[in-house]
Design an enzyme around this catalytic site. Structure first.
Site, mmCIF file in Angstrom:
data_model
loop_
_atom_site.group_PDB
_atom_site.id
_atom_site.type_symbol
_atom_site.label_atom_id
_atom_site.label_comp_id
_atom_site.label_asym_id
_atom_site.label_seq_id
_atom_site.Cartn_x
_atom_site.Cartn_y
_atom_site.Cartn_z
ATOM 1 N N ASP A 73 50.098 2.586 -26.302
ATOM 2 C CA ASP A 73 49.040 2.116 -25.557
ATOM 3 C C ASP A 73 48.665 1.737 -25.913
ATOM 4 O OD1 ASP A 73 47.782 2.830 -23.162
ATOM 5 O OD2 ASP A 73 47.210 4.726 -24.236
ATOM 6 N N HIS A 74 48.268 0.330 -25.540
ATOM 7 C CA HIS A 74 47.375 -0.619 -25.532
ATOM 8 C C HIS A 74 47.087 -1.541 -26.463
ATOM 9 C CE1 HIS A 74 45.018 -0.425 -21.762
ATOM 10 N NE2 HIS A 74 45.363 0.994 -21.910
ATOM 11 N N GLY A 172 38.442 6.973 -18.379
ATOM 12 C CA GLY A 172 37.658 7.744 -19.129
ATOM 13 C C GLY A 172 37.513 8.569 -17.084
ATOM 14 N N HIS A 201 46.459 3.147 -14.894
ATOM 15 C CA HIS A 201 46.083 3.031 -16.115
ATOM 16 C C HIS A 201 44.816 3.963 -15.206
ATOM 17 C CE1 HIS A 201 48.114 1.533 -19.896
ATOM 18 N NE2 HIS A 201 48.051 1.156 -18.433
ATOM 19 N N GLY A 202 43.405 5.004 -15.967
ATOM 20 C CA GLY A 202 42.920 5.208 -15.158
ATOM 21 C C GLY A 202 42.910 6.146 -14.253
ATOM 22 N N SER A 204 42.944 9.239 -14.205
ATOM 23 C CA SER A 204 41.841 10.172 -14.334
ATOM 24 C C SER A 204 40.630 10.398 -13.103
ATOM 25 C CB SER A 204 40.884 10.775 -15.747
ATOM 26 O OG SER A 204 42.341 10.685 -16.333
HETATM 27 ZN ZN ZN Z 1 44.931 1.924 -19.937
#
Ligand code: ZN
Length: 281
Positions: A73-74, A172, A201-202, A204
């Site tokens: 990841d990343h 986050g 991504h992100g 959440s």
């Molecule tokens: Zn990410």
């Protein structure tokens, strides 16, 4: 793995396995729901867990009936990517989205040239995904949306297997005063121009309805990190605050926390509609 998801209109969950407990919890969730899974490990998580952790993931992958991808990841540099490939990761992300466009192209091309001959898939990122603070993934405070036309050019020139797009998510959990809104119009535009799986991504704490919609529009991988870690940490805090100073054994402390992680993972799997999809592999 993502091509199958693309064909059948679902998204594979990529869970960040920041510890052995998180790994086992999400693997159990995927076994129970018959979902393919990407076990994502961020370079900071790998530093903490050390390289031997990858063998633990491989062991589970080799003994599981669900398809498992081990994903970096990343990845922040060519060196990190090569290190991951050498350890046995089956997929890597090179995230040079913070660099000028042409530099992002050059490093992504270099990673693809190293990864494809050994059968490793490559994810890149275009545009910038936001950051709400306090995550391993990081990000920027202001989101730069992915330009659909540029995405088309980027994919043609780099031959990446999947692309993380910036459509308004942030890593986050969003602060109370921040109302996350996905730009589904941008996603629609990108998806109409490219034919590779797109990555969110992100994801959440974005509203479930938006995520569900995105899955039907070409998002075939969704990263989940904060959501599975928060419930684990909250449960652990609650147990430690109960006032029983005798509780110390990991096998007593952690299982209830893992249960919480597993519950969230199962919810996400259903939201992404990846349950009961191993029949397609
Ligand atoms: Zn990410």
């Amino acid at each position: 793995m993502l091509g199958v998801a693309n064909k059948h209109g679902f998204a594979v969950p990529a869970f960040n396995a920041g510890s052995g407990q998180l790994l086992n919890a999400v693997m159990e969730a995927c076994e129970e729901t018959q979902s393919p899974v990407m076990i994502a490990i961020h370079p900071d998580e790998l530093n903490f867990l050390t390289d031997s952790f990858v063998d633990q993931v491989k062991f589970l992958a080799n003994h599981s009936k669900v398809p498992v991808c081990i994903h970096l990841d990343h990845g922040a540099s060519y060196e990190q990517v090569i290190h991951a490939i050498q350890l046995g990761f089956t997929s890597v992300m090179i995230d040079a989205s913070h660099l000028p466009y042409e530099e992002n192209i050059v490093i992504t091309q270099k990673v693809v040239a190293a990864a494809h001959p050994v059968g490793v898939s490559v994810e890149a990122e275009l545009g910038t995904i936001g950051d709400t603070g306090n995550t391993v993934e990081g990000g920027v405070s202001e989101i730069i949306y992915t330009d659909p036309e540029v995405a088309q050019d980027f994919i043609t020139r780099t031959e990446v297997d999947s692309l993380a797009v910036a459509i308004g998510t942030a890593h986050g959990i969003y602060p109370k005063n921040m109302d996350p809104k996905l730009r589904l119009d941008i996603l629609e535009d990108i998806a109409s121009r490219v034919d590779i799986p797109l990555v969110l991504h992100g994801g959440s704490s974005n509203p479930d309805t938006e995520i569900k919609k995105a899955v039907t529009m070409g998002i075939n991988k969704i990263n989940i990190s904060s959501d599975i870690k928060i419930v684990f940490a909250n449960k652990l805090r609650a147990i430690l605050n109960e006032g029983n100073d005798e509780i110390r054994e990991p096998n007593v402390l952690f299982p209830p926390c893992m249960e919480e992680t597993k519950k969230v993972a199962i919810e996400k799997i259903h939201l992404f509609q990846s349950n009961d999809k191993i029949k397609f592999y």
